[in-house]
Design a protein around this motif. Structure first.
Motif, mmCIF file in Angstrom:
data_model
loop_
_atom_site.group_PDB
_atom_site.id
_atom_site.type_symbol
_atom_site.label_atom_id
_atom_site.label_comp_id
_atom_site.label_asym_id
_atom_site.label_seq_id
_atom_site.Cartn_x
_atom_site.Cartn_y
_atom_site.Cartn_z
ATOM 1 N N GLY A 122 0.790 -1.216 0.000
ATOM 2 C CA GLY A 122 0.000 0.000 0.000
ATOM 3 C C GLY A 122 0.827 1.274 0.000
ATOM 4 N N VAL A 123 0.351 2.290 -0.716
ATOM 5 C CA VAL A 123 0.982 3.604 -0.733
ATOM 6 C C VAL A 123 0.583 4.334 0.546
ATOM 7 C CG1 VAL A 123 1.240 5.770 -2.002
ATOM 8 C CG2 VAL A 123 0.844 3.632 -3.253
ATOM 9 N N THR A 124 1.561 4.848 1.285
ATOM 10 C CA THR A 124 1.274 5.471 2.581
ATOM 11 C C THR A 124 1.310 6.999 2.529
ATOM 12 O OG1 THR A 124 3.608 5.263 3.181
ATOM 13 C CG2 THR A 124 2.126 3.497 3.892
ATOM 14 N N CYS A 125 2.053 7.574 1.582
ATOM 15 C CA CYS A 125 2.150 9.033 1.536
ATOM 16 C C CYS A 125 2.553 9.480 0.136
ATOM 17 C CB CYS A 125 3.177 9.533 2.560
ATOM 18 S SG CYS A 125 3.258 11.348 2.683
ATOM 19 N N LEU A 126 2.055 10.646 -0.260
ATOM 20 C CA LEU A 126 2.438 11.291 -1.515
ATOM 21 C C LEU A 126 2.824 12.729 -1.217
ATOM 22 C CD1 LEU A 126 -0.505 10.021 -3.755
ATOM 23 C CD2 LEU A 126 1.883 9.397 -4.073
ATOM 24 N N THR A 127 3.898 13.192 -1.825
ATOM 25 C CA THR A 127 4.288 14.592 -1.716
ATOM 26 C C THR A 127 4.825 15.040 -3.057
ATOM 27 O OG1 THR A 127 5.621 16.195 -0.488
ATOM 28 C CG2 THR A 127 6.649 14.082 -0.961
ATOM 29 N N GLY A 128 4.660 16.306 -3.388
ATOM 30 C CA GLY A 128 5.107 16.769 -4.693
ATOM 31 C C GLY A 128 5.239 18.268 -4.755
ATOM 32 N N MET A 129 5.782 18.736 -5.881
ATOM 33 C CA MET A 129 5.927 20.173 -6.116
ATOM 34 C C MET A 129 6.059 20.403 -7.609
ATOM 35 S SD MET A 129 9.877 20.733 -4.910
ATOM 36 C CE MET A 129 9.953 22.347 -5.656
ATOM 37 N N MET A 130 5.649 21.590 -8.021
ATOM 38 C CA MET A 130 5.784 21.997 -9.411
ATOM 39 C C MET A 130 7.152 22.644 -9.600
ATOM 40 S SD MET A 130 2.781 21.199 -10.758
ATOM 41 C CE MET A 130 2.809 22.109 -12.309
ATOM 42 N N THR A 131 7.898 22.187 -10.612
ATOM 43 C CA THR A 131 9.160 22.832 -10.934
ATOM 44 C C THR A 131 9.008 23.793 -12.106
ATOM 45 O OG1 THR A 131 9.781 20.973 -12.354
ATOM 46 C CG2 THR A 131 10.473 20.892 -10.048
ATOM 47 N N SER A 132 7.936 23.645 -12.878
ATOM 48 C CA SER A 132 7.593 24.590 -13.942
ATOM 49 C C SER A 132 6.113 24.422 -14.241
ATOM 50 C CB SER A 132 8.437 24.329 -15.197
ATOM 51 O OG SER A 132 8.035 23.124 -15.832
ATOM 52 N N HIS A 133 5.608 25.132 -15.246
ATOM 53 C CA HIS A 133 4.190 25.038 -15.580
ATOM 54 C C HIS A 133 3.798 23.645 -16.039
ATOM 55 C CE1 HIS A 133 3.988 29.342 -15.140
ATOM 56 N NE2 HIS A 133 2.701 29.328 -15.406
ATOM 57 N N THR A 134 4.739 22.906 -16.575
ATOM 58 C CA THR A 134 4.389 21.613 -17.170
ATOM 59 C C THR A 134 5.145 20.434 -16.555
ATOM 60 O OG1 THR A 134 6.040 21.968 -18.910
ATOM 61 C CG2 THR A 134 3.764 22.637 -19.378
ATOM 62 N N VAL A 135 5.964 20.692 -15.546
ATOM 63 C CA VAL A 135 6.744 19.604 -14.951
ATOM 64 C C VAL A 135 6.541 19.608 -13.437
ATOM 65 C CG1 VAL A 135 9.035 18.598 -14.609
ATOM 66 C CG2 VAL A 135 8.466 19.692 -16.783
ATOM 67 N N ALA A 136 6.315 18.441 -12.900
ATOM 68 C CA ALA A 136 6.184 18.261 -11.454
ATOM 69 C C ALA A 136 7.058 17.104 -11.009
ATOM 70 C CB ALA A 136 4.733 17.999 -11.064
ATOM 71 N N ILE A 137 7.598 17.207 -9.820
ATOM 72 C CA ILE A 137 8.331 16.117 -9.182
ATOM 73 C C ILE A 137 7.508 15.663 -7.980
ATOM 74 C CG2 ILE A 137 10.451 15.426 -8.020
ATOM 75 C CD1 ILE A 137 10.996 16.087 -10.860
ATOM 76 N N PHE A 138 7.278 14.363 -7.872
ATOM 77 C CA PHE A 138 6.585 13.886 -6.671
ATOM 78 C C PHE A 138 7.227 12.593 -6.185
ATOM 79 C CE2 PHE A 138 4.183 11.704 -10.012
ATOM 80 C CZ PHE A 138 3.895 10.455 -9.460
ATOM 81 N N ALA A 139 7.003 12.303 -4.920
ATOM 82 C CA ALA A 139 7.564 11.099 -4.292
ATOM 83 C C ALA A 139 6.450 10.326 -3.626
ATOM 84 C CB ALA A 139 8.639 11.480 -3.278
ATOM 85 N N SER A 140 6.624 9.023 -3.542
ATOM 86 C CA SER A 140 5.636 8.146 -2.911
ATOM 87 C C SER A 140 6.343 7.173 -1.983
ATOM 88 C CB SER A 140 4.840 7.369 -3.980
ATOM 89 O OG SER A 140 5.712 6.591 -4.789
ATOM 90 N N SER A 141 5.736 6.928 -0.837
ATOM 91 C CA SER A 141 6.249 5.936 0.104
ATOM 92 C C SER A 141 5.249 4.800 0.224
ATOM 93 C CB SER A 141 6.494 6.562 1.477
ATOM 94 O OG SER A 141 5.280 7.029 2.042
ATOM 95 N N SER A 142 5.744 3.648 0.641
ATOM 96 C CA SER A 142 4.899 2.460 0.686
ATOM 97 C C SER A 142 5.291 1.571 1.848
ATOM 98 C CB SER A 142 5.015 1.694 -0.636
ATOM 99 O OG SER A 142 4.410 0.424 -0.547
ATOM 100 N N SER A 143 4.373 0.698 2.208
ATOM 101 C CA SER A 143 4.650 -0.284 3.253
ATOM 102 C C SER A 143 5.694 -1.304 2.831
ATOM 103 C CB SER A 143 3.358 -1.013 3.635
ATOM 104 O OG SER A 143 2.384 -0.103 4.071
ATOM 105 N N ASP A 144 6.061 -1.326 1.538
ATOM 106 C CA ASP A 144 7.082 -2.265 1.077
ATOM 107 C C ASP A 144 8.499 -1.782 1.384
ATOM 108 O OD1 ASP A 144 7.473 -0.216 -0.727
ATOM 109 O OD2 ASP A 144 6.760 -1.311 -2.476
ATOM 110 N N GLY A 145 8.634 -0.599 2.060
ATOM 111 C CA GLY A 145 9.952 -0.107 2.438
ATOM 112 C C GLY A 145 10.674 0.638 1.341
ATOM 113 N N ILE A 146 9.986 0.972 0.249
ATOM 114 C CA ILE A 146 10.590 1.669 -0.887
ATOM 115 C C ILE A 146 9.981 3.062 -0.997
ATOM 116 C CG2 ILE A 146 10.973 1.641 -3.383
ATOM 117 C CD1 ILE A 146 12.443 -0.574 -1.960
#
Length: 843
Positions: A122-146
């Motif tokens: 299961g996905v436990t958390c999502l976080t992200g940010m816009m680096t430009s009008h058309t590009v975003a970086i986001f990260a996801s954490s999971s119970s699988d330790g990744i």
């Protein structure tokens, strides 16, 4: 407001959605558009805080939605102010991440894509940010330790393609991360373009990783200090402070009941020898100033800015107030933090102007006896409202209404069940909708006539919570006929309970329907019960009499103790506007008037005849002796009949509209029809037909309002139409074309009595709903003298965005006073925790 139009000339419009929030920490996200996203079972629900209405639910996930995240976030919306399309990320318990697009002006939603499945759990958390009008970086954490870092390239036009690629996979060991936060590192001239990712979880440490926008992240350092699981992390934007080089702040909260604020500061020199302390220094200085890390040519030091202690239980979230726009693209990061805890409070923390010491300046929520703790708190984009979601699946919102000083007042929010909704029933004249759920509550939803929204229609709200129980509630029936509003409910405790509307509800209902109803005024005469109190064990609800209300008020103020033995008394009040959660959970209970004992297992189905003289009940069963149907006489509440026909659980029962027959369907694949004759002392009954009608469990049945035809729906994906002939036998008229999934709910509405025409609503196991136009050939003056064949035509197939996400448990047509057969309302409930009301316009 979504709608769908079918080939049969029927237009469907969504009127209302009631749903509770999944009881998960990272489940809610408040975006810069002003819309709030949250998980409601397997759906992503969107609500508008301005009118306290759920706008839509987004289908697609196959498991419980754990977390949501808007892009842009309220924190970086100033970078992309002119965006017409915002995107929403959602992660579920099966490791799936989905991307949604909303066009802000049209409020149109589109499922963009499903992120490639790389998480094994299961996905436990999502976080992200816009680096430009058309590009975003986001990260996801999971119970699988990744922890995965993603790049998302957004379309420049509505409906365009969106591309997502995985930039980095970070393994964090055997103890998984449950919270993330992503930010740009500050530099000499503002931001450097380098990113910092903070993660925290079960190992009680905060891990900082640094990288650039290509996604290559390396471990920077660890921050120690918390002594229990870390539940929330949030970066501020770089802050303008006197004599300091725009530091970045990180707030962390933990199950150790504390909140820590960390400052990340860029050093002018990157020479290691010039660092303020050596690595071997383990004294107080190194603890406060913290570790140092180098990323490319820049050097940063982390220091502990403050330790906030004030909550008395786990602190599940801590969040920086979104930046305030000054002019153009300039922003100001307020030094203000919102925290939410399982101690039933949210707090706002700010540093004192003179000393700089962080103090708690606002506390809300501490007087709620029903919240059972908050799972998260969130700022509105303008910082003038705060929102919490609680253990009870409910939202709590406060808005600052003060001018010179802060004055935080409770505001209306959407509400609903936080577990599977098992049954619904309309009031006799359709004034309100009653629902029961496995969340152990009974709720009443109604349109509040003096609150007009969505054009010219009244907005719907939860106006009462008559029953708060200690068992999962499986079934309910409104008691028809003259007299006060009453209902009977059945739960897992094997006892049916009868409730009667108190005076406070009857008066509140007058405000809700915004008109003086003569029948309601008549009910009020002689009603001496104002409301109800919950007993210590949370089962029986004791009446509060009108003459005793002053005593209840005084006891509430004089005795504030709260334990299993002493529950504070409710103070029922007449509601002049839609109630908030605190009022619903405590002050809108109905008194219990009777208990019906007799069944040996958990109650499963209830129904009442149209005269209001008999109630039928059934329970879960695996034998013929237990599967019998009990008949109860309304008023005396004596058992006046025990009907035996089935060998397994009776799943649904319904009286014919002239009350001469009782139809029952069962897990044993059979239906039974009983003739019922009422007398002064009870009722007599006779089994006139019993037939194995389907190849699998029969889940649903419904009578034709104009005659003795009825429909049965089964797990074998079929709906069959039957007719009673000569009052003594049953004949099959037709079988509708096979459906896509198991049929779990049916409801038949009449449209034209002369031609015996009606609409059959069909709900399925996959959450979808269809309407079929039915007409039969009884010889009538309106349709000629010849017997015409029975016909069924698909009128409309509801748009999936209108429908439930999982099993439809019950469908019910509303009784409208105006009698216009061209405008109908249909209510539905399902396993997706939702109660829905649709309006149908027939040509």
């Amino acid at each position: 407001m979504a709608s769908s139009v079918g080939d049969g000339g029927v237009e469907v419009e969504r009127v209302f959605i009631g749903a509770g929030c999944n009881r998960i920490v990272n489940n809610v996200s408040w975006g810069p558009s002003g819309m709030v996203a949250f998980g409601a079972q397997n759906a992503v629900a969107i609500f508008c805080p301005e009118n306290a209405q759920i706008l839509t639910t987004l289908p697609g996930h196959k498991a419980v939605v754990n977390c949501t995240q808007w892009l842009p976030t309220s924190k970086d919306a100033f970078k992309v102010q002119d965006l017409q399309m915002h995107h929403l990320l959602s992660g579920s318990a099966d490791g799936v991440i989905m991307v949604w697009e909303v066009h802000l002006k049209q409020r149109e939603w589109r499922h963009v894509l499903q992120v490639p499945e790389m998480h094994k759990k299961g996905v436990t958390c999502l976080t992200g940010m816009m680096t430009s009008h058309t590009v975003a970086i986001f990260a996801s954490s999971s119970s699988d330790g990744i922890v995965l870092v993603w790049e998302m390239v957004l379309p420049s036009i509505a409906g365009g393609d969106c591309k997502v690629s995985c930039l980095e996979s970070l393994s964090v060991g055997s103890k998984p991360m449950v919270t993330l936060s992503l930010a740009e590192l500050p530099g000499d001239a503002g931001c450097t373009g380098d990113l910092v990712l903070a993660m925290g979880g079960l190992d009680q440490k905060i891990h900082l990783y640094c990288g650039d926008q290509t996604g290559k992240f390396v471990r920077a350092c660890e921050l120690k200090g918390h002594t229990d699981w870390i539940r929330s992390l949030d970066f501020s934007l770089p802050v303008c402070l006197e004599n300091e080089n725009r530091p970045l702040f990180l707030v962390s909260s933990s199950q150790d009941r504390s909140i820590r604020i960390w400052k990340i500061m860029a050093h002018v020199s990157s020479a290691i020898s010039e660092l303020p302390y050596k690595k071997e220094d383990i004294g107080l200085t190194s603890y406060i100033e913290g570790p140092v890390f180098v990323i490319r040519s820049a050097c940063y030091q982390v220091s502990l800015e403050s330790l906030l202690v004030g909550h008395e239980d786990w602190v599940y979230s801590a969040e920086w107030q979104p930046p305030l726009m000054l002019n153009g693209s300039e922003y100001h990061q307020p030094m203000s933090i919102l925290s939410a805890s399982m101690d039933k409070t949210m707090m706002i923390w700010r540093p004192e102007r003179t000393t700089g010491i962080w103090v708690n300046v606002v506390t809300v929520g501490e007087l709620s006896h029903s919240a059972l703790g908050f799972y998260g708190g969130h700022w509105a984009p303008d910082g003038e409202s705060i929102l919490a979601h609680s253990y009870g699946g409910s939202f709590h919102m406060w808005r600052n209404t003060g001018t010179d000083s802060e004055n935080w007042q409770l505001k209306k929010v959407p509400s609903g069940h936080f577990a599977s909704v098992s049954d619904i029933a309309w009031a006799r004249s359709g004034e309100y909708l009653l629902s029961v759920s496995h969340d152990q509550t009974t709720r009443i939803f109604a349109p509040w006539r003096n609150e007009i929204c969505l054009g010219s229609k009244a907005s719907w709200h939860e106006i009462a919570r008559p029953q708060v129980h200690g068992h999962d509630i499986n079934c309910v029936a409104i008691i028809q006929g003259a007299g006060n509003h009453r209902f009977v409910s059945g739960a897992d405790e094997k006892v049916a309970r009868v409730f009667e509307a108190p005076l406070s509800f009857l008066k509140s209902l007058n405000y809700a329907i915004f008109q003086k109803s003569s029948c309601i005024d008549d009910f009020q005469e002689g009603v001496q019960i104002l409301g109800a109190n919950m007993s210590a064990l949370g089962l029986s609800q004791k009446p509060i009499y009108v003459h005793a209300v002053n005593e209840a008020c005084s006891r509430l103020h004089n005795d504030m103790s709260d334990s299993l033995e002493t529950i504070p008394d409710a103070v029922p009040t007449v509601l002049t506007e839609p109630p908030v959660e605190e009022q619903l959970a405590w002050h809108t209970l109905w008194p219990e008037s009777h208990k019906l004992y007799g069944h040996g297992n958990e109650l499963f189905s209830l129904c009442c005849d149209h005269e209001g003289k008999l109630v039928a009940s059934s329970c879960k069963s695996q034998s013929a002796a237990v599967a019998e149907i009990w008949l109860w006489q309304v008023g005396s509440w004596k058992a006046v009949g025990r009907l035996q026909a089935h060998s397994l659980t009776v799943t649904q029962m319904e009286f014919s509209h002239d009350d001469s027959f009782l139809l029952s369907v069962s897990r044993d694949r059979q239906f039974s029809v009983f003739s019922v004759k009422k007398s002064g002392e009870g009722a007599s009954h006779q089994l006139i037909a019993k037939q194995e009608a389907h190849k699998r469990i029969i889940w649903a049945c419904s009578w034709n309002p104009f005659g003795h035809e009825f429909a049965t729906g089964s797990r074998d994906k079929t709906v069959k139409i039957w007719a009673i002939e000569d009052g003594s036998s049953v004949k099959q008229l037709m079988t509708l074309p096979q459906f896509r999934d198991s049929v779990t709910a049916l409801s038949w509405a009449g449209r034209d009595a002369a031609c015996n025409a009606g609409l059959l609503a069909v709900g399925m196991d996959n959450g979808l709903i269809e309407l079929w136009s039915l007409s039969s050939g009884r010889p009538t003056t309106g349709c000629g003298s010849e017997l015409l064949p029975f016909t069924a035509v698909l009128a409309v197939r509801f748009d999936p965005f209108l429908c439930h996400i999982s099993t439809v448990h019950r469908l019910a047509w509303r009784n409208l006073d105006d009698g216009d057969s061209r405008v109908l309302q249909l209510a539905s409930c399902g396993a997706d925790h939702c109660v829905r009301v649709f309006e149908l316009h027939c040509c």
